[in-house]
Design an enzyme around this catalytic site. Structure first.
Site, PDB file in Angstrom:
ATOM      1  N   VAL A 157       2.135   7.992  12.873  1.00 10.26           N
ATOM      2  CA  VAL A 157       2.825   6.766  12.456  1.00 10.26           C
ATOM      3  C   VAL A 157       3.184   6.793  10.972  1.00 10.26           C
ATOM      4  O   VAL A 157       4.321   6.545  10.583  1.00 10.26           O
ATOM      5  CB  VAL A 157       1.976   5.524  12.791  1.00 10.26           C
ATOM      6  CG1 VAL A 157       2.689   4.248  12.355  1.00 10.26           C
ATOM      7  CG2 VAL A 157       1.686   5.481  14.294  1.00 10.26           C
ATOM      8  N   CYS A 212       0.826  -1.203   0.000  1.00  7.04           N
ATOM      9  CA  CYS A 212       0.000   0.000   0.000  1.00  7.04           C
ATOM     10  C   CYS A 212       0.866   1.261   0.000  1.00  7.04           C
ATOM     11  O   CYS A 212       1.847   1.340   0.714  1.00  7.04           O
ATOM     12  CB  CYS A 212      -0.914   0.012   1.224  1.00  7.04           C
ATOM     13  SG  CYS A 212      -2.230  -1.214   1.152  1.00  7.04           S
TER      14      CYS A 212
END
Length: 438
Positions: free
Chosen positions: A333, A121
């Site tokens: 993150v 991804c």
């Protein structure tokens, strides 16, 4: 396959579904089987595309894989491990980033490994440099070639000391899979300690590894000469469970997630309750439901475990569009995880993204020009739209938005969702969702 789904939304999702083993653990446990001299058995394995990809890669390297899909059991026999052909690995690599984790086990078993260009991804900068640096520190020789990267271990890999600048899950997995059969002691400071990492450590310990985890994010591994196969039942997929929980919240529904477990979801459950959702935990799973009334806006910051995990953020943002007031979400993150909100705005959501660190402490993206904070104003009714799935978690979030919206949405690129959500269309049917493939 037909990559287009027509979703008729606006109805609550209600019913009972089952979640099996964690995508982020199962694929790594399959790779760990390469390290054993005897066969391994892995249970609670979901039928998702990432598992099929790793199975194909293992078979290319001579591992015999026998699957009982209905039972969710894999038998992995690595007795005849061999180096795979470059073209064959390359054919698999576009759909997964897992080949990088084959390197340590293959260097131990064969003395060489090959990595083609990696897929996965596109949600941020996830370079393989950490991985290659780690392998070099163990003594691997890394050579870049036109087709990819060739690695060799002229002599046995040696234990080393490594300090990660950020608790990277992938880098921690790489180190564990490489250190367990290296000569001497390896110490990793700044390690990731996610539940999926801890379950991988459980597997490696069953195989004969000697691993300790300290409270200060330091993992120590004492290398051994030989590892055996394992028998293990995978921990539940806390990301999928939370995704369905968010779907229940966004649609005003009531979903019993069989297989969901409380310990790995404590942080999510606290946040779910703060927003106004209710849940009931029993021995078989967790029931998530919207109790009626207004959902509440919240201030949220993602973080590494035991914080609120980044993969929970996107589905929950859809539910927050239905909450009263201003919600602030600070993503710390991945730097590029708010691309999915454009589609939500197109459906009527009021979401503004910012480059500043909003609602929490400054993070490593604060001065780097990334849109990593979002302000969601609600509640806003969502209207049907044509949507293109951007990535796995963003894609499921778009699916939740389509189920929440009034009217019929066209959702394209749904095959991405198959990477991490087992039989998700069967589950939608079980929950009373209205959709078609035509």
């Amino acid at each position: 396959m037909n990559d287009l789904l027509y979703v008729n939304g606006g109805n609550p999702l209600r019913g009972d579904i089952t979640v099996r083993g964690a995508k982020n653990f199962v694929s790594k446990a399959m790779v760990a089987a390469l390290l054993g001299e005897t066969p391994s058995v892995l249970r609670n394995v979901p039928q998702i595309r990432d598992v099929a990809v790793v199975r194909g890669l293992l078979e290319l390297h001579g591992v015999r894989v026998d699957a009982d899909d209905a039972a969710g059991t894999l038998h992995l026999d690595p007795s005849d491990v061999e180096i795979a052909h470059v073209a064959d690995i390359d054919a698999h690599a576009g759909s997964s980033r897992i080949p990088i984790l084959f390197c340590g086990p293959l260097l131990h078993r064969l003395g060489e490994a090959f990595i083609p260009d990696l897929g996965g991804c596109r949600i941020g900068d996830r370079p393989i440099n950490y991985h290659l640096d780690i392998l070099r520190q163990f003594g691997a020789v890394v050579e870049k070639r036109p087709q990819g990267i060739y690695l060799s271990a002229p002599k046995r890999l040696q234990g080393t000391k490594i300090a990660l600048p950020y608790p990277s899950v992938g880098a921690t997995e790489q180190l564990l899979l490489t250190a367990v059969r290296a000569d001497g002691i390896t110490e990793l400071a700044g390690a990731a300690i996610e539940p999926e990492i801890m379950d991988l450590i459980n597997v490696l310990q069953k195989m004969g590894a000697i691993i300790s985890v300290d409270t200060d994010r330091v993992i120590r591994i004492e290398g051994v000469d030989r590892l055996e196969g394992y028998q293990h039942t995978a921990l539940s997929d806390r990301i999928e469970a939370a995704s369905w929980a968010s779907a229940a919240l966004a649609t005003g529904g009531d979903i019993y997630v069989r297989g969901a477990t409380q310990p790995e979801m404590t942080t999510f459950l606290n946040t779910f309750r703060k927003v106004g959702g209710e849940f009931v935990v029993d021995d078989e799973g967790i029931r998530f439901y919207h109790p009626g009334g207004d959902l509440r806006s919240i201030q949220l910051e993602t973080d590494v475990h035991p914080g609120f995990m980044t993969d929970w953020q996107q589905p929950l943002v859809v539910a927050l569009t239905q909450a009263k007031g201003l919600s602030i979400v600070h993503e710390t993150v991945y730097e590029n995880r708010f691309g999915f909100v454009d589609a939500l705005v197109g459906m009527g959501a009021t979401i503004q993204v910012y480059k500043e660190c909003l609602g929490g402490r400054p993070c490593r993206f604060g001065q780097r020009n990334f849109y990593h904070s979002a302000v969601i104003s609600g509640p806003t009714p969502l209207s049907a739209a044509d949507i293109e799935v951007p990535d796995l978690r963003g894609g499921f979030s778009h699916l939740i938005a389509a189920l929440t919206a009034k009217g019929t949405s066209q959702v394209r690129g749904i095959s991405l969702i198959d990477r991490g959500y087992e039989h998700f269309m069967d589950k939608l049917t079980a929950l009373g969702a209205e959709f078609s493939r035509d």
